[in-house]
Design an enzyme around this catalytic site. Structure first.
Site, mmCIF file in Angstrom:
data_model
loop_
_atom_site.group_PDB
_atom_site.id
_atom_site.type_symbol
_atom_site.label_atom_id
_atom_site.label_comp_id
_atom_site.label_asym_id
_atom_site.label_seq_id
_atom_site.Cartn_x
_atom_site.Cartn_y
_atom_site.Cartn_z
ATOM 1 N N GLY A 186 56.276 61.318 25.977
ATOM 2 C CA GLY A 186 56.274 60.727 24.653
ATOM 3 C C GLY A 186 54.937 60.752 23.974
ATOM 4 N N SER A 187 54.622 59.643 23.345
ATOM 5 C CA SER A 187 53.525 59.599 22.379
ATOM 6 C C SER A 187 52.176 60.040 22.925
ATOM 7 C CB SER A 187 53.367 58.178 21.859
ATOM 8 O OG SER A 187 52.263 58.135 20.988
ATOM 9 N N SER A 188 51.472 60.783 22.081
ATOM 10 C CA SER A 188 50.113 61.213 22.391
ATOM 11 C C SER A 188 49.161 60.028 22.440
ATOM 12 C CB SER A 188 49.663 62.208 21.330
ATOM 13 O OG SER A 188 49.779 61.631 20.040
ATOM 14 N N VAL A 189 49.550 58.923 21.797
ATOM 15 C CA VAL A 189 48.696 57.731 21.756
ATOM 16 C C VAL A 189 48.710 57.005 23.104
ATOM 17 C CG1 VAL A 189 48.225 55.602 20.475
ATOM 18 C CG2 VAL A 189 49.188 57.541 19.287
#
Lengths: 386, 137
Positions: free
Chosen positions: B63-66
């Site tokens: 999922g998220s790159s963050v």
């Protein structure tokens, strides 16, 4: 396997060019080891995530504030949406605005282009196919690899930041041609019509595939931009996969039919209706604003509706009259932010949100703690305009 | 039976803690509370567990790159795992997050027989020699 660094890169790692650059090389080295890179290669363009205070929090604010004292970007660097539209009124706390301001100041100081968009591929001229970029923001990475032929890994906020500082990235994974050839296929055994159908397929595929590239076969070779973005965003949300392809794979496949679709819908569709309609995760482009505006015709929304798009797209749509048509229908067009993790869609304000975005549904359910009515754009317009 | 497993070292250092092991990938942005380290995703088999001071053994992050900032935030808030071991592949999010947060990160070597790793045993990570030791309690 060891990452081979040049003398100059070794020196930079040893703080001979300052601590900020050394930190960036430390990140690249860890990723290089993790992904079995033999060397670092240049990248032409970096797109950063980690701009919204809602996602990176105080730890992120403190890190960026300190890091930006010394660090400067070496290559053109665009940035993701922040938490809200600074040109519009909102009820956000003064602390949120202060911390968000710290973040945007830090990125500006390092030299970013203030794009505040998760669809940089619709705003900027793209390098030629085969060139290396470094895109955090998962939908942008998947789009860059799958549609525009650019080479990027599914970068993280920090790996892309390190690439912005050094102009380099580890030569590994999707930057290597043989890995861009899919080894596994999702065998589509149901009809796909709406953008939501493609989003659900993407989410299932991310869940099911551990490889970096997946094939959907020829069925997805001629779908329009709206559906492609829905597919790419959902794939990036649920998985580690950074690319899809229409190239046939004959060895390994996973079936995707009605049952698989149902299990994803059951997970993400958590209510029958909602307090507010949110469109745009990823942000809507010009073509999509026009599409929505045409669907509405002369009708008006019967519920509050928020449409998220990049500011340059909004300005263009004002010139063509599309923005006015959407606003006359009762929609509020919000720039510089995105449905996904915006504090504008908090649990304090809303119990439930209507959206056609699978990516938005994931984060609204799991991060914002808001229920989601997941339905396609045609049904949203049919059910909630008159 | 106690056993030790060979690993590739991604981020060096030593750590010990209770084993928290899962075969499901983790989205660090949407599935973990960064202030408490609690896994909040109802669809995850570790839902309700705290990461703090544990050795997290999982396939890879999704999922998220963050998610990289999420790992860093866990460390800043004092609720991060003491060490992390990826069993399938070490993804960029986990590698960059651990590099900034100074959390020892190892990847299980594929050239060995890997026993079923049980939760709640005690483990130590040697991020110098690349050995994960697990002791059954």
């Amino acid at each position: 396997m060891f990452v081979h660094l040049t003398r100059e890169e070794e020196d930079a790692l040893d703080e001979k060019q300052g601590t900020a650059i050394s930190t960036a090389y430390k990140i690249l080295l860890a990723i290089g080891k993790a992904t079995n890179a033999e060397k670092l290669i240049p990248v032409e363009w970096v797109h950063l995530s980690g701009v919204n205070y809602n996602t990176i929090g105080d730890a992120g604010v403190n890190f960026l504030t300190e890091y930006s004292q010394e660090a400067r970007f070496l290559v053109p660097t665009t940035i993701n949406p922040m938490g809200y539209d600074s040109h519009k009124q909102n009820n956000l706390s003064s602390n949120f605005k202060k911390q968000q301001g710290q973040i945007t100041n830090a990125y500006e100081k390092m030299g970013s282009v203030p794009s505040f968009s998760c669809i940089p591929y619709e705003l900027f001229q793209l390098p030629d196919r085969g060139h290396n970029v470094s895109f955090a923001e998962s939908n942008a990475a998947v789009m860059a690899n799958s549609i525009f032929g650019l080479h990027t890994n599914k970068e993280s906020s920090l790996s892309a930041l390190a690439s912005a500082i050094t102009g380099k990235a580890p030569y590994s994974d999707l930057r290597i041609n043989s890995i861009r050839d899919p080894k596994i296929k999702i065998k589509i055994e149901k009809e796909l019509k709406t953008e939501l159908d493609y989003g659900i397929l993407g989410y299932f595929s991310g869940n099911s595939v551990k490889e970096s590239c997946v094939s959907f076969g020829h069925q997805i070779s001629s779908i329009d931009m709206y559906k492609t973005k829905a597919l790419a965003a959902a794939l990036g949300t649920s998985g580690a996969c950074g690319m899809f392809s229409s190239k046939e794979v004959y060895d390994e496949s996973i079936s995707y039919g009605k049952e698989e679709e149902k299990s994803i819908v059951n997970e993400l569709n958590t209510t029958d209706s909602g307090d507010v309609i949110a469109l745009g995760s990823p942000q809507l482009g010009m073509y999509e604003l026009e599409l929505v505006s045409n669907m509405i015709g002369g009708n008006k929304f019967s519920k509050k509706c928020m449409i998220f798009c990049p500011r340059p797209i909004y300005e263009k749509s004002c010139k063509s009259g599309i923005a006015q048509r959407l606003e006359n229908a009762g929609a509020s067009i919000i720039c510089d932010a995105c449905t996904c993790l915006s504090p504008l869609l908090s649990r304090e304000e809303y119990d439930s949100v209507i959206t056609n975005s699978v990516k938005a549904a994931h984060y609204l359910n799991k991060s914002n703690g808001v229920s989601v009515c997941l339905t396609d754009i045609k049904s949203i317009i049919r059910n909630y305009t008159k | 039976m106690d056993y030790s497993l060979n690993c590739k070292v991604i981020v060096g250092g030593r750590a010990k803690g209770r084993i928290l092991s899962t075969k499901q990938p983790i989205n660090f942005l949407s599935s973990v509370d960064h202030l408490t380290g609690l896994i909040t995703d109802k669809n995850h088999e570790l839902c309700g567990e705290f990461l703090k001071d544990n050795l997290l053994i999982f396939p890879y992050a999704v999922g998220s790159s963050v998610g990289a900032y999420s790992i860093f935030a866990l460390k800043c808030n004092g609720v991060s795992p003491s060490g992390i071991i990826c069993t399938l592949k070490t993804d960029i999010t986990t590698a960059s997050g651990c590099a900034i947060a100074n959390i020892p990160l190892l990847e299980l070597s594929k050239d060995q027989e890997i026993p079923e790793i049980e939760n709640f045993s005690e483990g130590t990570v040697d991020g110098i020699s690349g050995i994960l030791q697990i002791k059954k309690v």
